[in-house]
Design a protein around this motif. Structure first.
Motif, mmCIF file in Angstrom:
data_model
loop_
_atom_site.group_PDB
_atom_site.id
_atom_site.type_symbol
_atom_site.label_atom_id
_atom_site.label_comp_id
_atom_site.label_asym_id
_atom_site.label_seq_id
_atom_site.Cartn_x
_atom_site.Cartn_y
_atom_site.Cartn_z
ATOM 1 N N PHE A 36 31.029 -11.982 -7.583
ATOM 2 C CA PHE A 36 31.777 -10.752 -7.863
ATOM 3 C C PHE A 36 32.644 -10.346 -6.682
ATOM 4 O O PHE A 36 32.368 -10.681 -5.530
ATOM 5 C CB PHE A 36 30.821 -9.605 -8.191
ATOM 6 C CG PHE A 36 30.063 -9.817 -9.460
ATOM 7 C CD1 PHE A 36 30.621 -9.466 -10.683
ATOM 8 C CD2 PHE A 36 28.801 -10.380 -9.440
ATOM 9 C CE1 PHE A 36 29.927 -9.673 -11.860
ATOM 10 C CE2 PHE A 36 28.096 -10.589 -10.613
ATOM 11 C CZ PHE A 36 28.656 -10.235 -11.828
ATOM 12 N N GLU A 37 33.667 -9.579 -7.020
ATOM 13 C CA GLU A 37 34.566 -9.013 -6.029
ATOM 14 C C GLU A 37 34.885 -7.581 -6.446
ATOM 15 O O GLU A 37 35.267 -7.336 -7.590
ATOM 16 C CB GLU A 37 35.842 -9.853 -5.995
ATOM 17 C CG GLU A 37 36.876 -9.383 -5.020
ATOM 18 C CD GLU A 37 38.094 -10.280 -5.044
ATOM 19 O OE1 GLU A 37 38.948 -10.085 -5.949
ATOM 20 O OE2 GLU A 37 38.176 -11.171 -4.199
ATOM 21 N N LEU A 38 34.695 -6.650 -5.530
ATOM 22 C CA LEU A 38 35.040 -5.252 -5.787
ATOM 23 C C LEU A 38 36.334 -4.966 -5.039
ATOM 24 O O LEU A 38 36.372 -5.021 -3.806
ATOM 25 C CB LEU A 38 33.921 -4.327 -5.302
ATOM 26 C CG LEU A 38 34.115 -2.848 -5.609
ATOM 27 C CD1 LEU A 38 33.964 -2.591 -7.105
ATOM 28 C CD2 LEU A 38 33.105 -2.019 -4.835
ATOM 29 N N ASP A 39 37.384 -4.716 -5.776
ATOM 30 C CA ASP A 39 38.683 -4.407 -5.187
ATOM 31 C C ASP A 39 38.757 -2.896 -5.023
ATOM 32 O O ASP A 39 38.868 -2.158 -6.001
ATOM 33 C CB ASP A 39 39.810 -4.921 -6.086
ATOM 34 C CG ASP A 39 41.183 -4.749 -5.460
ATOM 35 O OD1 ASP A 39 41.389 -3.789 -4.679
ATOM 36 O OD2 ASP A 39 42.052 -5.577 -5.766
ATOM 37 N N LEU A 40 38.674 -2.443 -3.779
ATOM 38 C CA LEU A 40 38.622 -1.012 -3.503
ATOM 39 C C LEU A 40 39.970 -0.336 -3.680
ATOM 40 O O LEU A 40 40.034 0.856 -3.953
ATOM 41 C CB LEU A 40 38.098 -0.771 -2.090
ATOM 42 C CG LEU A 40 36.657 -1.236 -1.884
ATOM 43 C CD1 LEU A 40 36.304 -1.239 -0.417
ATOM 44 C CD2 LEU A 40 35.703 -0.372 -2.681
ATOM 45 N N ARG A 41 41.039 -1.065 -3.536
ATOM 46 C CA ARG A 41 42.372 -0.472 -3.717
ATOM 47 C C ARG A 41 42.709 -0.322 -5.197
ATOM 48 O O ARG A 41 43.261 0.682 -5.604
ATOM 49 C CB ARG A 41 43.420 -1.296 -2.996
ATOM 50 C CG ARG A 41 43.157 -1.328 -1.501
ATOM 51 C CD ARG A 41 44.385 -1.687 -0.726
ATOM 52 N NE ARG A 41 44.062 -1.824 0.676
ATOM 53 C CZ ARG A 41 44.032 -0.821 1.537
ATOM 54 N NH1 ARG A 41 44.303 0.393 1.136
ATOM 55 N NH2 ARG A 41 43.733 -1.016 2.793
ATOM 56 N N HIS A 48 34.930 -13.951 -10.881
ATOM 57 C CA HIS A 48 35.805 -15.117 -10.944
ATOM 58 C C HIS A 48 37.231 -14.722 -11.327
ATOM 59 O O HIS A 48 37.888 -15.394 -12.117
ATOM 60 C CB HIS A 48 35.274 -16.155 -11.932
ATOM 61 C CG HIS A 48 33.889 -16.635 -11.626
ATOM 62 N ND1 HIS A 48 33.572 -17.299 -10.460
ATOM 63 C CD2 HIS A 48 32.746 -16.542 -12.334
ATOM 64 C CE1 HIS A 48 32.278 -17.594 -10.471
ATOM 65 N NE2 HIS A 48 31.759 -17.144 -11.590
ATOM 66 N N GLY A 49 37.702 -13.602 -10.817
ATOM 67 C CA GLY A 49 39.063 -13.157 -11.073
ATOM 68 C C GLY A 49 39.258 -12.371 -12.362
ATOM 69 O O GLY A 49 40.331 -11.829 -12.592
ATOM 70 N N HIS A 50 38.241 -12.305 -13.215
ATOM 71 C CA HIS A 50 38.355 -11.573 -14.475
ATOM 72 C C HIS A 50 37.758 -10.177 -14.310
ATOM 73 O O HIS A 50 36.633 -10.029 -13.824
ATOM 74 C CB HIS A 50 37.630 -12.312 -15.608
ATOM 75 C CG HIS A 50 38.203 -13.668 -15.873
ATOM 76 N ND1 HIS A 50 39.406 -13.842 -16.523
ATOM 77 C CD2 HIS A 50 37.752 -14.903 -15.548
ATOM 78 C CE1 HIS A 50 39.662 -15.133 -16.597
ATOM 79 N NE2 HIS A 50 38.680 -15.809 -16.011
ATOM 80 N N ARG A 51 38.494 -9.180 -14.750
ATOM 81 C CA ARG A 51 38.061 -7.782 -14.628
ATOM 82 C C ARG A 51 36.822 -7.526 -15.488
ATOM 83 O O ARG A 51 36.775 -7.910 -16.657
ATOM 84 C CB ARG A 51 39.194 -6.855 -15.057
ATOM 85 C CG ARG A 51 38.891 -5.401 -14.815
ATOM 86 C CD ARG A 51 40.148 -4.567 -15.010
ATOM 87 N NE ARG A 51 39.840 -3.198 -14.716
ATOM 88 C CZ ARG A 51 39.754 -2.246 -15.632
ATOM 89 N NH1 ARG A 51 39.993 -2.515 -16.895
ATOM 90 N NH2 ARG A 51 39.454 -1.017 -15.294
ATOM 91 N N ILE A 52 35.851 -6.867 -14.899
ATOM 92 C CA ILE A 52 34.620 -6.467 -15.588
ATOM 93 C C ILE A 52 34.720 -4.970 -15.850
ATOM 94 O O ILE A 52 34.955 -4.182 -14.924
ATOM 95 C CB ILE A 52 33.363 -6.744 -14.718
ATOM 96 C CG1 ILE A 52 33.287 -8.205 -14.295
ATOM 97 C CG2 ILE A 52 32.107 -6.292 -15.420
ATOM 98 C CD1 ILE A 52 33.054 -9.170 -15.406
ATOM 99 N N ARG A 53 34.533 -4.579 -17.100
ATOM 100 C CA ARG A 53 34.576 -3.152 -17.441
ATOM 101 C C ARG A 53 33.345 -2.471 -16.843
ATOM 102 O O ARG A 53 32.228 -2.910 -17.059
ATOM 103 C CB ARG A 53 34.593 -2.965 -18.947
ATOM 104 C CG ARG A 53 35.902 -3.437 -19.571
ATOM 105 C CD ARG A 53 35.976 -3.051 -21.022
ATOM 106 N NE ARG A 53 35.905 -1.611 -21.167
ATOM 107 C CZ ARG A 53 36.957 -0.830 -21.371
ATOM 108 N NH1 ARG A 53 38.147 -1.345 -21.475
ATOM 109 N NH2 ARG A 53 36.814 0.464 -21.493
ATOM 110 N N LEU A 54 33.607 -1.415 -16.116
ATOM 111 C CA LEU A 54 32.528 -0.663 -15.488
ATOM 112 C C LEU A 54 32.906 0.804 -15.516
ATOM 113 O O LEU A 54 33.971 1.198 -15.026
ATOM 114 C CB LEU A 54 32.322 -1.143 -14.046
ATOM 115 C CG LEU A 54 31.072 -0.689 -13.332
ATOM 116 C CD1 LEU A 54 29.803 -1.108 -14.082
ATOM 117 C CD2 LEU A 54 31.030 -1.253 -11.923
ATOM 118 N N GLN A 55 32.039 1.615 -16.095
ATOM 119 C CA GLN A 55 32.302 3.047 -16.186
ATOM 120 C C GLN A 55 32.282 3.681 -14.807
ATOM 121 O O GLN A 55 31.817 3.099 -13.829
ATOM 122 C CB GLN A 55 31.272 3.709 -17.098
ATOM 123 C CG GLN A 55 31.370 3.241 -18.534
ATOM 124 C CD GLN A 55 30.225 3.773 -19.375
ATOM 125 O OE1 GLN A 55 29.132 4.035 -18.884
ATOM 126 N NE2 GLN A 55 30.483 3.918 -20.668
#
Length: 173
Positions: A36-41, A48-55
């Motif tokens: 996983f990667e959390l993009d803070l900006r 793996h580069g695909h956005r995960i929906r997270l409330q």
């Protein structure tokens, strides 16, 4: 009556959370753990580069845990971060539900945690190795998590304004 700049002032009040640091400090643009990667900006969680929906609330909990990997984040700290003092909600149930949604997004389990360890009745700890992709801070003294915090505050302020149409904000200069 809510002035045009009032919402922006409310957002700015939330976004101006600053941590003590000097101008040589850098802010992470992304925080990586496992796959996983959390993009803070961009305020996004990706796998793996695909956005995960997270409330919003699970996202806020993840940000809090990643601020202090390996350390306990108390349930009371989470409660204060997610809900203002005047909020009426069943905190224990709501925190448990938000952590469950976060674990679902991370494909993690409470029984065999890869990312989030539960400390019964105390809090949670992020247990996976974390790496930060460093990018020079845009403003001296701004917390590395300020972009995510500002976006979350903006979202929360907008939701609060929609729920309470009778809010009035007065700013004195």
């Amino acid at each position: 009556m809510l002035g045009l700049g009032a919402g922006r002032d409310m957002q700015n009040a939330h976004a101006e959370q600053k941590a003590p640091c000097d101008s040589s400090m850098s802010a992470p643009a992304t925080v990586s753990f496992g796959e996983f990667e959390l993009d803070l900006r961009a305020v996004e969680l990706r796998k793996h580069g695909h956005r995960i929906r997270l409330q919003e609330q699970p996202f806020q909990i993840l940000v809090e845990l990643l601020k202090r990997p390996g350390q306990v984040v108390l349930r009371e700290e989470i409660r204060k971060k997610l809900w203002p003092n005047n909020t009426v909600v069943e905190f224990d149930h709501s925190i448990n539900a938000a952590v469950k949604r976060l674990r679902d997004a991370l494909q993690d389990s409470a029984g065999k945690p890869r990312y989030i360890e539960t400390l019964a009745r105390r809090g949670y700890r992020f247990v996976a190795p974390v790496s930060r992709e460093i990018q020079q801070a845009s403003e001296p003294g701004v917390s590395p998590f300020a972009p995510a915090t500002a976006a979350i505050a903006e979202s929360a302020a907008g939701a609060q304004l929609r729920q309470n149409a009778s809010i009035a904000v007065v700013t004195l200069h």
